[in-house]
Write a protein that holds these residues in place. Structure first.
Motif, PDB file in Angstrom:
ATOM      1  N   GLY A  17      75.887 -37.203  -2.455  1.00  0.00           N
ATOM      2  CA  GLY A  17      74.757 -37.357  -1.543  1.00  0.00           C
ATOM      3  C   GLY A  17      73.540 -37.889  -2.275  1.00  0.00           C
ATOM      4  N   ALA A  19      72.293 -40.907  -2.471  1.00  0.00           N
ATOM      5  CA  ALA A  19      71.656 -42.132  -1.985  1.00  0.00           C
ATOM      6  C   ALA A  19      70.164 -41.959  -1.740  1.00  0.00           C
ATOM      7  CB  ALA A  19      72.341 -42.597  -0.693  1.00  0.00           C
ATOM      8  N   ARG A  20      69.770 -40.742  -1.358  1.00  0.00           N
ATOM      9  CA  ARG A  20      68.367 -40.543  -0.941  1.00  0.00           C
ATOM     10  C   ARG A  20      67.987 -39.078  -1.139  1.00  0.00           C
ATOM     11  NH1 ARG A  20      69.567 -40.617   5.644  1.00  0.00           N
ATOM     12  NH2 ARG A  20      70.045 -38.390   5.735  1.00  0.00           N
ATOM     13  N   GLY A  23      69.093 -35.688  -3.679  1.00  0.00           N
ATOM     14  CA  GLY A  23      70.143 -36.215  -4.560  1.00  0.00           C
ATOM     15  C   GLY A  23      69.656 -37.400  -5.374  1.00  0.00           C
ATOM     16  N   ASP A  41      77.958 -41.277  -2.177  1.00  0.00           N
ATOM     17  CA  ASP A  41      77.432 -41.008  -0.829  1.00  0.00           C
ATOM     18  C   ASP A  41      78.301 -41.762   0.180  1.00  0.00           C
ATOM     19  OD1 ASP A  41      75.497 -40.751   1.502  1.00  0.00           O
ATOM     20  OD2 ASP A  41      74.212 -39.991  -0.091  1.00  0.00           O
ATOM     21  N   VAL A  42      78.150 -41.396   1.446  1.00  0.00           N
ATOM     22  CA  VAL A  42      78.778 -42.190   2.501  1.00  0.00           C
ATOM     23  C   VAL A  42      77.870 -43.352   2.913  1.00  0.00           C
ATOM     24  CG1 VAL A  42      80.312 -40.433   3.476  1.00  0.00           C
ATOM     25  CG2 VAL A  42      77.922 -40.516   4.218  1.00  0.00           C
ATOM     26  N   LEU A  43      76.600 -43.287   2.520  1.00  0.00           N
ATOM     27  CA  LEU A  43      75.650 -44.367   2.834  1.00  0.00           C
ATOM     28  C   LEU A  43      75.756 -45.436   1.743  1.00  0.00           C
ATOM     29  CD1 LEU A  43      72.493 -42.244   3.819  1.00  0.00           C
ATOM     30  CD2 LEU A  43      74.212 -43.278   5.343  1.00  0.00           C
ATOM     31  N   VAL A  65      82.579 -36.413   0.849  1.00  0.00           N
ATOM     32  CA  VAL A  65      82.916 -35.164   0.137  1.00  0.00           C
ATOM     33  C   VAL A  65      83.954 -34.313   0.863  1.00  0.00           C
ATOM     34  CG1 VAL A  65      80.731 -35.013  -1.117  1.00  0.00           C
ATOM     35  CG2 VAL A  65      80.948 -33.871   1.122  1.00  0.00           C
ATOM     36  N   ASN A  91      75.433 -31.949  -4.059  1.00  0.00           N
ATOM     37  CA  ASN A  91      74.181 -32.007  -3.301  1.00  0.00           C
ATOM     38  C   ASN A  91      74.367 -32.472  -1.854  1.00  0.00           C
ATOM     39  OD1 ASN A  91      71.090 -32.680  -2.987  1.00  0.00           O
ATOM     40  ND2 ASN A  91      72.190 -34.607  -2.590  1.00  0.00           N
ATOM     41  N   ALA A  92      75.432 -33.232  -1.582  1.00  0.00           N
ATOM     42  CA  ALA A  92      75.617 -33.777  -0.224  1.00  0.00           C
ATOM     43  C   ALA A  92      75.601 -32.646   0.790  1.00  0.00           C
ATOM     44  CB  ALA A  92      76.946 -34.530  -0.136  1.00  0.00           C
ATOM     45  N   ILE A 141      73.975 -27.287  -4.700  1.00  0.00           N
ATOM     46  CA  ILE A 141      72.715 -27.163  -3.957  1.00  0.00           C
ATOM     47  C   ILE A 141      72.963 -26.351  -2.692  1.00  0.00           C
ATOM     48  CG2 ILE A 141      70.734 -28.351  -2.956  1.00  0.00           C
ATOM     49  CD1 ILE A 141      71.132 -28.933  -5.967  1.00  0.00           C
ATOM     50  N   SER A 143      70.563 -23.366  -0.533  1.00  0.00           N
ATOM     51  CA  SER A 143      69.313 -23.458   0.231  1.00  0.00           C
ATOM     52  C   SER A 143      68.676 -22.080   0.284  1.00  0.00           C
ATOM     53  CB  SER A 143      69.632 -23.920   1.658  1.00  0.00           C
ATOM     54  OG  SER A 143      68.507 -23.759   2.503  1.00  0.00           O
ATOM     55  N   PRO A 186      66.716 -24.492  -2.750  1.00  0.00           N
ATOM     56  CA  PRO A 186      65.401 -25.066  -2.435  1.00  0.00           C
ATOM     57  C   PRO A 186      64.847 -24.497  -1.134  1.00  0.00           C
ATOM     58  CG  PRO A 186      67.044 -26.790  -2.850  1.00  0.00           C
ATOM     59  CD  PRO A 186      67.785 -25.505  -2.707  1.00  0.00           C
ATOM     60  N   GLY A 187      63.526 -24.375  -1.113  1.00  0.00           N
ATOM     61  CA  GLY A 187      62.851 -24.121   0.152  1.00  0.00           C
ATOM     62  C   GLY A 187      62.632 -25.448   0.863  1.00  0.00           C
ATOM     63  N   THR A 191      62.324 -34.610   3.041  1.00  0.00           N
ATOM     64  CA  THR A 191      63.368 -35.617   2.780  1.00  0.00           C
ATOM     65  C   THR A 191      63.804 -36.213   4.128  1.00  0.00           C
ATOM     66  OG1 THR A 191      65.253 -34.142   3.131  1.00  0.00           O
ATOM     67  CG2 THR A 191      64.286 -34.134   0.915  1.00  0.00           C
ATOM     68  N   THR A 194      64.778 -33.514   6.626  1.00  0.00           N
ATOM     69  CA  THR A 194      63.797 -32.641   7.277  1.00  0.00           C
ATOM     70  C   THR A 194      62.672 -33.414   7.972  1.00  0.00           C
ATOM     71  OG1 THR A 194      62.687 -32.457   5.142  1.00  0.00           O
ATOM     72  CG2 THR A 194      64.177 -30.669   5.748  1.00  0.00           C
TER      73      THR A 194
HETATM   74  N1  NAD Z   1      65.307 -30.844   2.456  1.00  0.00           N
HETATM   75  C1  NAD Z   1      65.271 -29.509   2.440  1.00  0.00           C
HETATM   76  O1  NAD Z   1      64.300 -28.886   2.916  1.00  0.00           O
HETATM   77  C2  NAD Z   1      66.411 -28.745   1.834  1.00  0.00           C
HETATM   78  C3  NAD Z   1      66.217 -27.373   1.614  1.00  0.00           C
HETATM   79  C4  NAD Z   1      67.257 -26.655   1.048  1.00  0.00           C
HETATM   80  C5  NAD Z   1      68.443 -27.275   0.729  1.00  0.00           C
HETATM   81  N2  NAD Z   1      68.605 -28.602   0.969  1.00  0.00           N
HETATM   82  C6  NAD Z   1      69.894 -29.193   0.616  1.00  0.00           C
HETATM   83  O2  NAD Z   1      69.682 -30.238  -0.309  1.00  0.00           O
HETATM   84  C7  NAD Z   1      70.737 -31.183  -0.184  1.00  0.00           C
HETATM   85  C8  NAD Z   1      70.150 -32.589  -0.030  1.00  0.00           C
HETATM   86  O3  NAD Z   1      69.428 -32.617   1.182  1.00  0.00           O
HETATM   87  P1  NAD Z   1      68.243 -33.647   1.510  1.00  0.00           P
HETATM   88  O4  NAD Z   1      67.155 -32.844   2.092  1.00  0.00           O
HETATM   89  O5  NAD Z   1      68.008 -34.531   0.358  1.00  0.00           O
HETATM   90  O6  NAD Z   1      68.918 -34.422   2.740  1.00  0.00           O
HETATM   91  P2  NAD Z   1      69.326 -35.980   2.943  1.00  0.00           P
HETATM   92  O7  NAD Z   1      69.871 -36.041   4.314  1.00  0.00           O
HETATM   93  O8  NAD Z   1      68.191 -36.857   2.577  1.00  0.00           O
HETATM   94  O9  NAD Z   1      70.466 -36.179   1.863  1.00  0.00           O
HETATM   95  C9  NAD Z   1      71.778 -35.713   2.050  1.00  0.00           C
HETATM   96  C10 NAD Z   1      72.717 -36.807   1.618  1.00  0.00           C
HETATM   97  O10 NAD Z   1      74.067 -36.306   1.786  1.00  0.00           O
HETATM   98  C11 NAD Z   1      74.835 -37.372   2.299  1.00  0.00           C
HETATM   99  N3  NAD Z   1      76.040 -36.879   2.985  1.00  0.00           N
HETATM  100  C12 NAD Z   1      76.104 -36.254   4.169  1.00  0.00           C
HETATM  101  N4  NAD Z   1      77.391 -36.009   4.502  1.00  0.00           N
HETATM  102  C13 NAD Z   1      78.149 -36.505   3.485  1.00  0.00           C
HETATM  103  C14 NAD Z   1      79.540 -36.576   3.222  1.00  0.00           C
HETATM  104  N5  NAD Z   1      80.443 -36.080   4.104  1.00  0.00           N
HETATM  105  N6  NAD Z   1      79.956 -37.131   2.074  1.00  0.00           N
HETATM  106  C15 NAD Z   1      79.060 -37.638   1.185  1.00  0.00           C
HETATM  107  N7  NAD Z   1      77.731 -37.632   1.379  1.00  0.00           N
HETATM  108  C16 NAD Z   1      77.284 -37.060   2.516  1.00  0.00           C
HETATM  109  C17 NAD Z   1      73.902 -38.102   3.245  1.00  0.00           C
HETATM  110  O11 NAD Z   1      74.370 -39.413   3.536  1.00  0.00           O
HETATM  111  C18 NAD Z   1      72.594 -38.073   2.472  1.00  0.00           C
HETATM  112  O12 NAD Z   1      72.422 -39.210   1.656  1.00  0.00           O
HETATM  113  C19 NAD Z   1      71.574 -30.737   1.006  1.00  0.00           C
HETATM  114  O13 NAD Z   1      72.701 -30.004   0.551  1.00  0.00           O
HETATM  115  C20 NAD Z   1      70.626 -29.826   1.759  1.00  0.00           C
HETATM  116  O14 NAD Z   1      71.297 -28.882   2.557  1.00  0.00           O
HETATM  117  C21 NAD Z   1      67.618 -29.357   1.507  1.00  0.00           C
END
Ligand code: NAD
Length: 217
Positions: A17, A19-20, A23, A41-43, A65, A91-92, A141, A143, A186-187, A191, A194
């Motif tokens: 994950g 791509a953005r 991650g 990533d899938v993206l 994943v 992280n995905a 990762i 939460s 993470p809190g 991204t 969210t």
């Molecule tokens: N943003 C927050 O507030 C927060 C808080 C706690 C935990 N997290 C966790 O952090 C991690 C990253 O989240 P983020 O906020 O950067 O979100 P995001 O949506 O920006 O990134 C998640 C990435 O995972 C990829 N993904 C989704 N399904 C997939 C799959 N089946 N195979 C491969 N890649 C896949 C998406 O394409 C995306 O690029 C996640 O596990 C999320 O649950 C985020």
């Protein structure tokens, strides 16, 4: 904003994950620390663009994943490109939820499949290579939703609690192989996951958080 630099010279890390969002920030931290990173990533377009920013220290490979065969292909790719694997950052993930009583079984399963089963397959896939390399580090990762009960997170929260538990099991089972397994919680962080729910960044906009603001990757 750059994170504290950890010395990762000669280390090879696979970030799912990547791509953005968080991650991509993790991938950047690996490169900043002198390591090499495989962003998956899938993206495809975003993933290739992110890896492209890091020059020769990074590669991108498409990787879902939830697919066991994709995991093996990503590991093989990492070995072919960089010759080893020292770190895996699971992280995905996917979010979005409903009140438990309105959550569909199909969506619950889908979230658990990505957020928890994906982490399991990842750990299972890399363990033999890490053992062969003399050790390694897995960072899963989770939460804040994997530490407490948050409304509207039935599938998400359950999967993140599962990631926490699986990490502890892995840590106990793999210590003798010098493979560390940790979960990170993470809190709220700003991204692409969210942003659509309308959170506001900046000081004072998140009074429920200790610092009064959401995090940035
Ligand atoms: N943003 C927050 O507030 C927060 C808080 C706690 C935990 N997290 C966790 O952090 C991690 C990253 O989240 P983020 O906020 O950067 O979100 P995001 O949506 O920006 O990134 C998640 C990435 O995972 C990829 N993904 C989704 N399904 C997939 C799959 N089946 N195979 C491969 N890649 C896949 C998406 O394409 C995306 O690029 C996640 O596990 C999320 O649950 C985020």
């Amino acid at each position: 904003m750059s994170a504290a630099v950890v010395d990762l010279s000669n280390k090879v890390v696979l970030v799912t994950g990547g791509a953005r969002g968080l991650g991509a920030a993790v991938a950047r931290a690996v490169v900043d620390g002198g390591g090499r990173v495989v962003v998956t990533d899938v993206l495809e377009e975003e993933g290739a663009a992110t890896a492209g920013e890091f020059g020769g220290a990074a590669r991108f490979v498409r990787h879902d994943v939830t697919a066991e065969s994709d995991w093996q292909a990503a590991l093989d790719f990492t070995g072919a490109e960089f010759g080893r694997i020292d770190g895996l950052v699971n992280n995905a993930g996917t979010s979005a939820g409903q009140l438990l009583e309105h959550e569909t079984v199909e969506h619950f399963r889908q979230v658990v499949e990505i957020n928890l089963v994906g982490v399991f397959i990842g750990m299972k896939t890399v363990i033999p290579a890490m053992r062969a390399g003399g050790g390694g580090s897995v960072v899963n990762i989770s939460s804040a939703a994997g530490l407490t009960g948050l409304a509207l997170t039935a599938g998400y929260g359950a999967s993140k609690w599962g990631v926490r538990g699986l990490s502890k099991i892995g840590a106990v089972e793999l210590a003798e192989a010098r493979i560390r397994v940790n979960s990170v919680h993470p809190g709220m962080t700003y991204t692409p996951m969210t942003a659509p729910v309308g959170i506001r960044t900046g000081e004072g906009n998140y009074p429920g958080a200790p610092m009064g603001r959401v995090g940035v990757p």
